[in-house]
Scaffold this active site. Sequence first.
Site, PDB file in Angstrom:
ATOM      1  CB  SER A   1      35.837  73.256 -49.473  1.00 10.02           C
ATOM      2  OG  SER A   1      37.211  73.312 -49.792  1.00 10.02           O
TER       3      SER A   1
ATOM      4  CG  ASP B   1      39.040  80.093 -47.263  1.00  4.89           C
ATOM      5  OD1 ASP B   1      40.075  79.390 -47.218  1.00  4.89           O
ATOM      6  OD2 ASP B   1      37.927  79.673 -47.628  1.00  4.89           O
TER       7      ASP B   1
ATOM      8  CG  HIS C   1      38.231  76.697 -46.214  1.00  2.00           C
ATOM      9  ND1 HIS C   1      37.666  77.205 -47.368  1.00  2.00           N
ATOM     10  CD2 HIS C   1      38.338  75.360 -46.427  1.00  2.00           C
ATOM     11  CE1 HIS C   1      37.454  76.223 -48.231  1.00  2.00           C
ATOM     12  NE2 HIS C   1      37.840  75.089 -47.693  1.00  2.00           N
TER      13      HIS C   1
END
Lengths: 281, 281
Positions: free
Chosen positions: A151, A227, A260
């Site tokens: 991320s 996600d 995620h």
Amino acid sequence: MVDAFETRETHRCHGGTLGFHAHRSAATGTEMRVGVYLPPQAEQGRVPALYYLAGLTCTEETFLIKAGAIRHAAALGLALIAPDTSPRGAGIPGEGDDWDFGLGAGFYLDATEEPWARHYRMYSYVTDELPALIETSFPVVSGQRGLFGHSMGGHGALTIALKQPERWRSVSALAPIANPVAVPWGEKAFSRYLGADRETWASYDASLLMRQRAYPGKILVDQGLEDKFLEPQLHPEALEAAAVASGQQLLLRRHAGYDHSYWFIQSVIEDHLRWHATGSL
Amino acid sequence: MVDAFETRETHRCHGGTLGFHAHRSAATGTEMRVGVYLPPQAEQGRVPALYYLAGLTCTEETFLIKAGAIRHAAALGLALIAPDTSPRGAGIPGEGDDWDFGLGAGFYLDATEEPWARHYRMYSYVTDELPALIETSFPVVSGQRGLFGHSMGGHGALTIALKQPERWRSVSALAPIANPVAVPWGEKAFSRYLGADRETWASYDASLLMRQRAYPGKILVDQGLEDKFLEPQLHPEALEAAAVASGQQLLLRRHAGYDHSYWFIQSVIEDHLRWHATGSL
């Protein structure tokens, strides 16, 4: 351990040693914390080091606790280096108010705007200061550094490797913020750390950097298709387009059903460690 | 999922599905929470279930986050069932005051003393109510239950399997409180949950139970030798002596350098899952 690091705790794990350490950082002007896993092979000699950059709200512990990476590092003979995601203790008013800016959200850049410019210098910290300290203090090979992240940390890994490819032998990313200048997380952080001039933002955007110059090696990127940040924040398609433009070798894998979280990360982590250890899946 | 469980979150992980669920418990009179991992094989048919009982201060999340067990459960085709370590929300005055008693410290027994007797009934919950609900709501095989746990949960796994061996096909433990009547954690919890009469404590002590009657199968126990709780609280040597007395088949492994943490657990977790899936290491 030499003097640079104060060791806070150590644990035996998978035949090697996991330690959490702290040190004074010249780059950030604060204490910085880092987790270091040394595999069993490090008791016989120096081993390659793989640096992991974590995402928003994470610390030096998150990856080592949640990713299931240590068993693979032990098997492959890799050291794992996991720094914190921002300076802490700078005492800047408001730095703890947002989960996606300030504490836990250093974005792996060197801030130029006040009041962030003195302390929020994670780019210099991760690229210069930390590897030098690690290579002095632990039995890791100099110059055989791998780099990956998740991320915000995927953004960090890609931009750092694209800007200074000679320093990083291998790079991969998990659900990276691939085009931060075009998404809310990046706009918020860059406008406050770097100022209103979007020209300066480009040097911290993986898709814009990759479009200019390819990294001299294949890059592995994994992305879950469930996600919730994919559409609003991540934009792997921008990275894919940049790779086509510059001839970057890119293996971008999309995974149906995955989100995620570290539940996704642990599902593909073995591939990433193997990628960094051997150069292929 | 049928009506019994309210699903709070689900995540794809290692090709299967991890869910965190809540339900009203008749045994405890509170909501109870449980983590359930279903491996890929559960999409084709029912799979064996392995129950994990966690230690002091843990929740239904701890094991699933920290133990690195899911990848092995996916490979071996095991469901993982991880309940919370106590009722929560009973509202008993003082239940949150101690880290080793009350909330997060149910000790897998049915309390007989006030004010605990109505709600702190983790023995009944884990042995009766939870497996019945799980086997109704998830694709797991009835009656092929494995059971293991860590520290307080190792005590729980051993005592539960020794008391009702017909219900548990396999059992193992990590750093269990092996002789709780003789150590401070056990004395504190048992005196308050069960009262001053030490006679009643014996039915929740693994070493005393094993001395009376062996479990019909070999038991695997792992213990780290740098575990700071080893001497004051755990006493695996009492279990070893009990096994000799009753003829219990016991594989007690002592591991140099390892402590009481999940860093130890993740280092031996593959052996435990293999033990439950195949009956040997």
